[in-house]
Design a protein around this motif. Structure first.
Motif, short mmCIF file in Angstrom:
data_model
loop_
_atom_site.label_atom_id
_atom_site.label_comp_id
_atom_site.label_asym_id
_atom_site.label_seq_id
_atom_site.Cartn_x
_atom_site.Cartn_y
_atom_site.Cartn_z
N ASN A 163 0.82 -1.20 -0.11
CA ASN A 163 0.22 0.07 -0.21
C ASN A 163 0.87 1.04 0.09
O ASN A 163 1.47 1.45 1.04
N PRO A 164 0.95 2.04 -1.14
CA PRO A 164 0.43 1.75 -2.44
C PRO A 164 1.00 0.34 -2.99
O PRO A 164 2.04 0.06 -2.97
N ALA A 165 0.13 -0.20 -4.04
CA ALA A 165 0.68 -1.41 -4.57
C ALA A 165 1.80 -1.26 -5.38
O ALA A 165 1.84 -0.16 -6.25
N ARG A 166 2.77 -2.11 -5.29
CA ARG A 166 3.92 -2.20 -6.34
C ARG A 166 3.89 -3.47 -6.94
O ARG A 166 3.20 -4.53 -6.54
N PHE A 167 4.57 -3.73 -8.28
CA PHE A 167 4.42 -4.63 -9.16
C PHE A 167 5.73 -5.54 -8.87
O PHE A 167 6.77 -5.18 -8.82
N ILE A 168 5.34 -6.95 -9.09
CA ILE A 168 6.58 -7.93 -8.97
C ILE A 168 6.53 -8.77 -10.08
O ILE A 168 5.39 -9.51 -10.70
N PHE A 169 7.50 -8.54 -11.13
CA PHE A 169 7.54 -9.11 -12.44
C PHE A 169 8.39 -10.46 -12.27
O PHE A 169 9.36 -10.46 -11.73
N LYS A 170 7.69 -11.64 -12.71
CA LYS A 170 8.47 -12.79 -12.67
C LYS A 170 9.44 -12.85 -13.76
O LYS A 170 9.13 -12.41 -14.83
N ASN A 171 10.47 -13.65 -13.54
CA ASN A 171 11.16 -13.87 -14.62
C ASN A 171 12.03 -12.79 -15.29
O ASN A 171 11.83 -12.76 -16.45
N LYS A 172 12.29 -11.57 -14.60
CA LYS A 172 12.61 -10.42 -15.15
C LYS A 172 14.19 -10.75 -15.88
O LYS A 172 14.86 -11.22 -15.15
N ASP A 173 14.46 -10.22 -16.94
CA ASP A 173 15.47 -10.51 -17.72
C ASP A 173 16.69 -9.40 -17.17
O ASP A 173 16.47 -8.21 -17.29
N LYS A 174 17.48 -10.04 -16.47
CA LYS A 174 18.79 -8.95 -15.98
C LYS A 174 19.48 -8.40 -17.00
O LYS A 174 20.15 -7.40 -16.48
N SER A 175 19.47 -8.87 -18.25
CA SER A 175 20.38 -8.20 -19.26
C SER A 175 19.92 -6.90 -19.50
O SER A 175 20.70 -6.15 -20.33
N THR A 176 18.63 -6.69 -19.45
CA THR A 176 17.98 -5.22 -19.72
C THR A 176 18.41 -4.16 -18.90
O THR A 176 18.31 -3.19 -19.28
#
Length: 271
Positions: A163-176
């Motif tokens: 709160n406030p919501a934050r997003f968790i992205f799965k399998n994020k490409d660390k090369s970016t």
């Protein structure tokens, strides 16, 4: 209607290991009771029998503790687990195979007419006590954590927490990641810093503060190492002023101790 009810009951068995038989589900699950009455109220609402729809909706709220506005659109195999305190607004839209737990609110943030409640696409799961407020879309197969407060669109397949919501992205490409982010991540791992449920691209003031502190700590550590390196090269026998007195035995011991400490610090940093 009966076919849809059968699918709803099957959804209970698929998502609730406590469900034992169809009779028990039909007689003791408030989520099923609220869903049956909502589907009836929604048909009345579409046929412009709005008062009758609201009366049935109010009775459902009294009987189940679940408030679903008869204007809300709900898809197939919708499951409300436990259900007490769930509130679904008039312009909310819910896709297929969606799961809500108790205390969830699909609400609005404005008094203006029109679309003011969220749209949940297929496969969304919303944890207990979560609040999703506003006329935006929660993407397909997204998850909203317990007690999260979501006021902006949630991308497909993402988990929203906090709160406030934050997003968790799965399998994020660390090369970016850029070089600065990679350096920060490497340093954080080297000192054992592991932020819980935190991602690199979330807008979180506390996380931004931690990033600034990590950069500052790393900068200070580099300066200390450089200073230690220079001190380790100190020659106690050198004296620019010819008339100055030579160092005493006690001063030489202090200089030698500083040199040893600096050398140890430099070796630890390299390791």
């Amino acid at each position: 209607m009966l076919k849809q009810l059968k699918e709803d009951v099957q959804a209970v068995f698929a998502r609730d290991p406590a469900a034992r038989n169809t009779f028990e589900v039909l007689t003791t699950y408030p989520g099923i009771h609220a869903l049956i009455m909502h589907r009836m109220a929604h048909e009345l609402w579409k046929k412009d029998c709005k008062t009758s729809a609201r009366i049935l909706s109010s009775f459902s709220r009294f009987a189940t503790g679940i408030e679903i506005h008869p204007g809300a659109k709900i898809g197939k195999r919708f499951f409300i687990d436990h259900g007490m305190g769930v509130v679904i607004g008039e312009t909310a839209e819910i896709g297929d195979d969606v799961t809500l737990y108790h205390g969830v609110t699909l609400g609005g943030t404005t008094w203006n007419k029109g679309k003011r409640h969220p749209t949940l696409e297929d496969g969304v799961v919303v944890g207990a006590g979560a609040k999703i407020l506003g006329p935006f879309i929660v993407g397909k197969n997204a998850k909203v954590g317990s007690n999260a407060v979501v006021t902006k669109e949630v991308p497909e397949g993402v988990t929203a927490v906090g709160n406030p919501a934050r997003f968790i992205f799965k399998n994020k490409d660390k090369s970016t990641e850029n070089e600065h982010e990679q350096r920060r991540r490497s340093y954080a791992e080297s000192i054992g810093f592991q932020p819980y449920a935190a991602t690199q691209d979330q807008s979180d003031p506390m996380l931004e503060g931690m990033r600034v502190l990590l950069d500052r700590i790393q900068h200070n550590e580099k300066r200390i190492n450089d200073l230690c390196h220079q001190l380790s090269l100190l020659d106690p026998t050198y004296n620019k002023q010819q008339d100055a007195e030579p160092y005493s035995e006690e001063e030489l011991k202090i200089i030698e101790e500083v040199r040893r400490e600096c050398e140890a610090q430099s070796q630890q940093s390299k390791a």
